[in-house]
Design a protein around this motif. Structure first.
Motif, PDB file in Angstrom:
ATOM      1  N   ILE A  18       8.779   2.393  -2.544  1.00  0.00           N
ATOM      2  CA  ILE A  18       9.662   1.300  -2.095  1.00  0.00           C
ATOM      3  C   ILE A  18      10.619   0.875  -3.214  1.00  0.00           C
ATOM      4  O   ILE A  18      11.785   0.578  -2.978  1.00  0.00           O
ATOM      5  N   HIS A  50      16.968   1.354   0.670  1.00  0.00           N
ATOM      6  CA  HIS A  50      17.418   0.144   1.400  1.00  0.00           C
ATOM      7  C   HIS A  50      18.607  -0.521   0.687  1.00  0.00           C
ATOM      8  O   HIS A  50      19.363  -1.253   1.303  1.00  0.00           O
ATOM      9  N   CYS A  99      16.923   6.410   6.428  1.00  0.00           N
ATOM     10  CA  CYS A  99      15.553   6.896   6.168  1.00  0.00           C
ATOM     11  C   CYS A  99      15.424   8.330   6.677  1.00  0.00           C
ATOM     12  O   CYS A  99      14.808   9.175   6.026  1.00  0.00           O
ATOM     13  N   GLN A 145       9.987   9.008   4.935  1.00  0.00           N
ATOM     14  CA  GLN A 145      10.669   7.707   4.960  1.00  0.00           C
ATOM     15  C   GLN A 145      10.685   7.076   6.351  1.00  0.00           C
ATOM     16  O   GLN A 145      11.061   5.923   6.496  1.00  0.00           O
ATOM     17  N   ARG A 163       9.751  -2.010   3.175  1.00  0.00           N
ATOM     18  CA  ARG A 163      11.131  -2.093   2.646  1.00  0.00           C
ATOM     19  C   ARG A 163      11.786  -3.389   3.116  1.00  0.00           C
ATOM     20  O   ARG A 163      12.456  -4.076   2.354  1.00  0.00           O
TER      21      ARG A 163
END
Ligand code: HEM
Length: 546
Positions: free
Chosen positions: A140, A146, A301, A311, A320
């Motif tokens: 993460i 992200h 992802c 992901q 995330r």
């Protein structure tokens, strides 16, 4: 043996163990090789070779005196000599970070990787909250895809324009539900009151309706964001060598709220993944695609094809989203709540409120409401008051962290910094420097809008070019400059700042137009815990609907 005797043996045992541990640490300090780099640096406090117990004491006292030490170093070295200096802190191994002088801010615009060396901003960001003790999945924070979603979906003016009416709608509803619609005075905790408004707007953009309005989800997200930040600040007060003992305990609260948040979120993530799969398989799916962060993240992802990373794992996606609650809720609430406190504790409170109300009413009449980004962009005083509050009520003492990860980075003055060293900038001192801002300790709400007030007149007198020319000179809340650094600067300057600004401006405009507010008691005193300026979590306010 009585329990009293047992207790005594236990206390004596702990005392002997602590004494032994401290002595071993001090001997290590005395004889361990420190990189030659530290000898080249000026420092506010003496190095460990000089006297290990004094060094250990200074590191410990930096928990309370980081602000004092940083102020002194800024005055003696950054300003007077334009040189970097060493600042003690238990935050990092070696108990020292390098504070770079303002003249080195241009380094932030260069690439992270040069032929000589490489640095990263991620280590400092992750270790501010000590994410490793809270998030069980290191992917993460090691593979921050992200962040790409923020860059692709939350920066462009057209994206902010599209999101503006949604944010406005959510802010209006949450004020009405959380702050009420009665004209009777009511007392609330100001930090919680502001946090509830911000959390609702943030969740709406993060996960969409209807889950974003779930009361339990909202409270969990807010508690998680705060406990993560506060827990991280407390963990950072302990030296890295003993964190493995204390951190699991301190982070219990954050892990509890994170687990709750993820559990509530998982069914939604799984549903979205199933819909995506069905769509890929050519099945009929609902036509209306959700417009929220969760949905924006799925293609990004999916792009990562490494099967080892997976992901598209629902739990990973939920984590995330949880990791974004800190900037989305805590950071935005921090600035918004501080701004409310700064306005209401100012000597010029009445004038500031009158100026803000006049502007909000005028612009609202001109644009038919304050629900579009064009109307919110026209709120110059609202923008200025938030920028001024960010300047004077900084979130931390130093900021913009860079850790060398490979090779060496040349920071001038004949100093080259190698791996394992963290560099920071004296942001709070820069913001409060009289050479940068006139009367810097005064909260001057309209500092950044005052000389641009006449553009409205220009526009109405037909001088459109003049108005536009002047407007381009105005420093907005989102404008990063070498003397305004709360959002960072250069290559890694905060990509979420346009979104944050939109939320804060809409919330402040709604507050000013619809509620009377008064602080109960004296304004909260600003205190530093290590590098973090403690947020006004205890502030009480009285408020009523106008
Ligand atoms: C008032 C609220 C906020 C403040 C004060 C703030 C401040 C900052 C600062 C100081 C940095 C580090 C810059 C650097 O190291 O050069 C940063 C980075 C970042 N912020 Fe924010 N932030 C806020 C809100 C947000 C929001 C709402 C988001 C979006 C969800 C966001 C996303 C990010 C990301 C992804 C980065 C990392 C950028 C990179 O590594 O290139 N922030 N922010």
């Amino acid at each position: 043996m009585s329990w009293v005797q047992n207790l005594l043996y236990f206390i004596v045992g702990v005392a002997i163990a602590s004494f032994g541990f401290i002595n071993i640490q001090l001997l290590q300090l005395k004889f361990s090789q420190r990189p030659a780099l530290w000898e080249k640096l000026d420092a506010v406090c003496p190095p460990p070779e000089y006297c290990p117990p004094t060094f250990a004491l200074n590191v410990a006292s930096s928990i309370i005196f980081t602000r004092k030490f940083a102020n002194e170093g800024y005055r003696k070295f950054s300003k007077a000599l334009d040189r970097p200096f060493a600042l003690l802190t238990p935050w990092v191994r070696g108990s020292t970070v390098i504070v770079l002088p303002p003249s080195k801010i241009p380094l932030l615009t260069r690439s992270d990787k040069t032929k000589d060396g490489q640095w990263t901003n991620l280590h400092g960001l992750v270790e501010t909250t000590q994410l490793a003790y809270v998030i069980p999945d290191s992917n993460i924070y090691e593979n921050v895809l992200h962040f790409d979603v923020v860059r692709r979906k939350m920066m462009a003016p057209e994206d902010i324009s599209r999101l503006a009416p949604v944010i406005a709608d959510e802010i209006k509803l949450s004020f009405r539900e959380q702050w009420g619609t009665e004209n009777e005075w009511k007392s609330i905790n100001g930090w919680d009151g502001c946090g509830k408004i911000i959390a609702r707007a943030a969740q709406r953009i993060l996960i969409g309706l209807p889950l974003s309005r779930n009361e339990s989800m909202l409270e969990t997200s807010r508690q998680y964001a705060t406990s993560l930040l506060v827990g991280g600040a407390i963990i950072n007060c302990f030296p890295p060598s003993i964190r493995w003992v204390v951190a699991p305990l301190i982070s219990l609260r954050a892990r509890h709220f994170q687990a709750r948040y993820v559990k509530m979120l998982l069914p939604l993530v799984e549903e979205r993944l199933l819909t995506r799969l069905a769509e890929k398989g050519g099945e009929q799916v609902p036509e209306e695609v959700p417009d929220d962060f969760l949905q924006w993240m799925l293609p990004i992802c999916a792009k990562n094809k490494d099967p080892a990373q997976n992901q598209l794992d629902a739990h990973r996606i939920a984590l995330r989203l949880a990791s974004l609650l800190t900037p989305l809720i805590f950071a935005v609430c921090y600035v918004f709540a501080h701004c409310v406190v700064d306005i209401h504790s100012s000597n010029a409170r009445a004038n500031i409120l009158a100026g803000l109300e006049e502007e909000c009413s005028r612009v609202s009449a001109q644009y038919g409401g304050l629900t579009t980004s064009a109307s919110v962009d026209a709120l110059k005083r609202v923008d200025s008051v938030l920028r001024e509050s960010m300047r004077i009520s900084d979130v931390s003492v130093t900021n913009i962290f860079r850790d060398v990860t490979a090779g060496e980075v040349d920071i001038g003055n004949g100093i080259r910094v190698g791996p394992g060293v963290r560099m920071v900038f004296p942001t709070q001192d820069i913001h409060l420097d009289p050479d940068n801002y006139e009367d810097p300790m005064r909260f001057d709400a309209f500092r950044f809008s005052r000389s641009f007030e006449n553009e409205y007149e220009y526009k109405h007198q037909g001088s459109k070019n003049r108005a536009e020319e002047r407007d381009s000179e105005r420093e907005l809340i989102t404008t990063t400059t070498p003397t305004f650094l709360p959002f960072g600067y250069g290559r890694h300057a905060c990509p979420g700042r346009w979104f944050a600004a939109q939320v804060m401006k809409q919330a402040l405009a709604y507050l000013v137009l619809n509620y009377d507010v008064e602080l109960i008691g004296p304004p909260p005193k600003r205190r530093a815990l290590l590098n973090m300026m403690v947020p006004p979590v205890g502030v009480q306010i009285r408020m009523r609907r106008k």
